[in-house]
Scaffold this active site. Structure first.
Site, mmCIF file in Angstrom:
data_model
loop_
_atom_site.group_PDB
_atom_site.id
_atom_site.type_symbol
_atom_site.label_atom_id
_atom_site.label_comp_id
_atom_site.label_asym_id
_atom_site.label_seq_id
_atom_site.Cartn_x
_atom_site.Cartn_y
_atom_site.Cartn_z
ATOM 1 N N LYS A 22 11.686 -15.439 5.071
ATOM 2 C CA LYS A 22 11.978 -13.996 4.956
ATOM 3 C C LYS A 22 11.128 -13.219 5.961
ATOM 4 C CE LYS A 22 9.768 -11.457 1.709
ATOM 5 N NZ LYS A 22 9.072 -10.275 2.234
ATOM 6 N N CYS A 116 7.400 -2.953 -1.895
ATOM 7 C CA CYS A 116 6.740 -3.399 -3.121
ATOM 8 C C CYS A 116 5.541 -2.519 -3.451
ATOM 9 C CB CYS A 116 6.223 -4.808 -2.897
ATOM 10 S SG CYS A 116 7.364 -6.020 -3.495
ATOM 11 N N ARG A 121 -0.109 0.679 1.369
ATOM 12 C CA ARG A 121 0.603 0.140 2.547
ATOM 13 C C ARG A 121 0.841 1.210 3.612
ATOM 14 N NH1 ARG A 121 4.684 -4.371 0.811
ATOM 15 N NH2 ARG A 121 3.926 -5.276 2.728
ATOM 16 N N ARG A 396 14.917 -10.345 -3.670
ATOM 17 C CA ARG A 396 14.642 -9.816 -2.319
ATOM 18 C C ARG A 396 14.091 -10.897 -1.418
ATOM 19 N NH1 ARG A 396 10.719 -4.873 -2.161
ATOM 20 N NH2 ARG A 396 10.680 -5.717 -0.053
HETATM 21 C C1 EPZ Z 1 3.355 -8.690 5.857
HETATM 22 O O1 EPZ Z 1 3.259 -7.380 5.317
HETATM 23 C C2 EPZ Z 1 4.265 -9.445 4.904
HETATM 24 N N1 EPZ Z 1 5.581 -8.805 4.859
HETATM 25 C C3 EPZ Z 1 3.639 -9.444 3.504
HETATM 26 O O2 EPZ Z 1 4.491 -10.222 2.656
HETATM 27 C C4 EPZ Z 1 2.263 -10.124 3.587
HETATM 28 O O3 EPZ Z 1 1.659 -10.081 2.318
HETATM 29 C C5 EPZ Z 1 1.399 -9.379 4.606
HETATM 30 O O4 EPZ Z 1 2.075 -9.339 5.890
HETATM 31 C C6 EPZ Z 1 0.039 -10.028 4.797
HETATM 32 O O5 EPZ Z 1 0.204 -11.343 5.192
HETATM 33 C C7 EPZ Z 1 6.461 -9.063 5.849
HETATM 34 O O6 EPZ Z 1 6.175 -9.766 6.790
HETATM 35 C C8 EPZ Z 1 7.816 -8.419 5.714
HETATM 36 P P1 EPZ Z 1 -0.197 -6.103 6.870
HETATM 37 P P2 EPZ Z 1 2.570 -6.192 6.193
HETATM 38 O O7 EPZ Z 1 0.202 -5.012 7.789
HETATM 39 O O8 EPZ Z 1 2.925 -6.340 7.613
HETATM 40 C C9 EPZ Z 1 -3.220 -2.694 5.552
HETATM 41 C C10 EPZ Z 1 5.765 -10.675 0.737
HETATM 42 O O9 EPZ Z 1 5.493 -10.794 -0.465
HETATM 43 N N2 EPZ Z 1 -2.587 -1.900 6.629
HETATM 44 O O10 EPZ Z 1 -0.818 -7.334 7.424
HETATM 45 O O11 EPZ Z 1 2.866 -4.905 5.521
HETATM 46 C C11 EPZ Z 1 -2.259 -2.878 4.379
HETATM 47 O O12 EPZ Z 1 -2.325 -1.762 3.529
HETATM 48 C C12 EPZ Z 1 5.133 -9.560 1.547
HETATM 49 O O13 EPZ Z 1 6.558 -11.417 1.378
HETATM 50 C C13 EPZ Z 1 -3.146 -0.678 6.972
HETATM 51 O O14 EPZ Z 1 -4.144 -0.238 6.403
HETATM 52 O O15 EPZ Z 1 1.032 -6.547 5.980
HETATM 53 C C14 EPZ Z 1 -2.768 -4.129 3.717
HETATM 54 O O16 EPZ Z 1 -3.848 -3.789 2.873
HETATM 55 C C15 EPZ Z 1 4.166 -8.708 0.723
HETATM 56 N N3 EPZ Z 1 -2.545 0.065 7.945
HETATM 57 C C16 EPZ Z 1 -3.271 -4.960 4.896
HETATM 58 O O17 EPZ Z 1 -3.455 -4.039 5.988
HETATM 59 C C17 EPZ Z 1 -1.431 -0.383 8.608
HETATM 60 O O18 EPZ Z 1 -0.940 0.342 9.511
HETATM 61 C C18 EPZ Z 1 -2.307 -6.061 5.322
HETATM 62 O O19 EPZ Z 1 -1.135 -5.449 5.745
HETATM 63 C C19 EPZ Z 1 -0.881 -1.630 8.243
HETATM 64 C C20 EPZ Z 1 -1.492 -2.381 7.257
#
Ligand code: EPZ
Length: 420
Positions: A22, A116, A121, A396
């Protein structure tokens, strides 16, 4: 409303094939926006998140032909650059479409993503990175308008190795003038898969999978056919289900290299693990041992497997500890596990789980994707019947989860109820 009805207690045995990833599919579908030539993708999972993403591309003017897991996308006729608000809110990861739209059209309009409820986020890292690339950003009435004359390659140092922000910078930089260099990039396997797919159509991206990635801007992309990677979190979830209830499983069409920290945790729990190129076998112990887990960016323990492990450890021998370092609100599922008889205490970002002898089937509610999968596993581990409600969250991200578990011997079926 859709629910799973699960009669717990069965051991699970057999072979299942992992679906396509996904979290690789979503950014890879976005590459078709950059490419005016046809992009044919294989191994795309047929799940809600990919359906919504493809629906958005259609609304933007792309032509899409799908038969089973093969999808051909042609964006030559694409003529819109605004992502529909109602669809954006349904799916957080559509934010990576913005990077691809800006990369091609030098403008994009989108709203703050939904997704979610595992945390706030924010997308500040995405937007700060766009600004560094010369993109102006106006925010009015809940919409974000991005515009630029050209995208100028720059050095971008991320304050956190955000997966989505890394993907967005790569997509926005494919046609940039000069080169973009990302420092402290996310190293997840899905980033490597995105870069491999883009390079198969003529992009010039180096270092994906490490914390230093360079994207040399190109003028044009050409048509491609690409098979995306398997889903490492689905693989971990299926292995975890067998670890939890007993039995043995082989997951085929997967890549053990992508979830080594998870496999090692299963070993620490007492499971027998054997791996080869594209298969993982697991034999469950009579009794799971307690372990400690702390989630980290890749290659550390993946946050997406945290709820799955939380469910498995509810019946482990002794006390386990789970620390969630990535998302600030990813323990919602534990309230339902406690209702089923689990002994769990949360202190800030740490869970203490003291193993119990049994769980009792209950009516429980999914509150997010991976938390919902954790409740399915708890239902398989329980005595009696468990009804997992709101499984739309689970649909999803998991393709045919009930059918795969049923093929291993689980007593699980989907029930549809009219909400009056
Ligand atoms: C990706 O989400 C995945 N989703 C998530 O999988 C996964 O948990 C996550 O990466 C971490 O590995 C997809 O790929 C579609 P991040 P993403 O940006 O990109 C903070 C699942 O269950 N952050 O690495 O949203 C954020 O709040 C999903 O399949 C900021 O602060 O993850 C979080 O605490 C859930 N500012 C941390 O970084 C930003 O601009 C990690 O987020 C972006 C992120």
């Amino acid at each position: 409303m859709l629910s799973y009805i699960i009669q717990g207690g069965n051991k699970l045995n057999g072979k299942v094939s992992a679906s396509g990833s996904k979290n690789a599919a979503l950014p890879i579908i976005a590459t078709a926006i950059l490419n005016k030539e046809p992009v044919t993708l294989y191994n795309i999972p047929d799940i809600e998140d990919t359906k919504i993403t493809l629906e958005i591309l259609k609304i933007l003017g792309c032509k899409i032909v799908r038969n089973s897991d093969k999808i051909t996308i042609c964006s030559k006729t694409m003529n819109k650059t605004s992502i529909p608000k109602e669809l954006m809110h349904k799916l957080r990861s559509t934010v990576v479409l913005a990077g691809a739209i800006i990369g091609r059209f030098k403008e994009a309009t989108f709203s703050y993503p939904g997704g979610c409820n595992i945390g706030a986020r924010p997308i500040d890292i995405h937007l700060d990175s766009f600004k560094k690339l010369g993109i102006s950003i106006d925010e009015k009435d809940d919409c974000i308008h991005c515009k630029c004359k050209d995208i100028i390659g720059k050095r971008i140092k991320l304050k956190f190795p955000s997966v989505g922000a890394t993907e967005n910078i790569i997509l926005a930089s494919v046609y940039a003038k000069g080169a973009t260099h990302i420092t402290n990039a996310a190293k997840e396997p899905e980033i490597k898969d995105l870069a491999k797919c883009l390079n198969s159509m003529g992009a010039k991206i180096y270092g994906a999978g490490t914390s230093e990635i360079t994207i040399f801007g190109v003028k044009k992309l050409h048509k491609t056919e690409y098979k995306i990677m398997s889903d490492r979190i689905e693989t971990g979830t299926l292995l975890g289900a067998v670890a939890a209830v007993g039995g043995s499983i082989t997951v085929e069409n997967t890549n053990p290299e992508n979830l080594l920290t998870v496999l090692y945790s299963f070993k620490e729990m007492g499971c027998k693990i054997s791996i080869n190129r594209d298969k993982i076998s697991l034999k469950a112990p009579e009794k799971i041992k307690c372990i400690n887990i702390s989630t980290e960016p890749y290659p550390g323990f993946p946050t997406d497997m945290q709820p799955i492990m939380g469910a498995i450890l509810t019946k482990a021998e002794g006390k386990s500890e789970i620390v969630e370092n990535i998302f600030e609100n990813r323990f919602k599922y534990t309230e339902e596990l406690v209702r089923m008889g689990a002994n769990i205490n949360q202190k800030d970002k740490t869970l203490e789980i003291v193993g119990v002898d049994k769980l009792e089937g209950k009516d429980v509610m999914s509150k997010d994707l991976r938390g919902g999968a954790a409740l399915v596993i708890a239902g398989l581990m329980s005595e009696g019947i468990t009804k997992v409600e709101n499984i739309e969250y689970i649909l999803r991200g998991y393709e045919n989860l009930d059918l795969k578990l049923k093929s291993l011997g689980a007593n699980i079926k989907i029930k549809e109820e009219k909400v009056v």
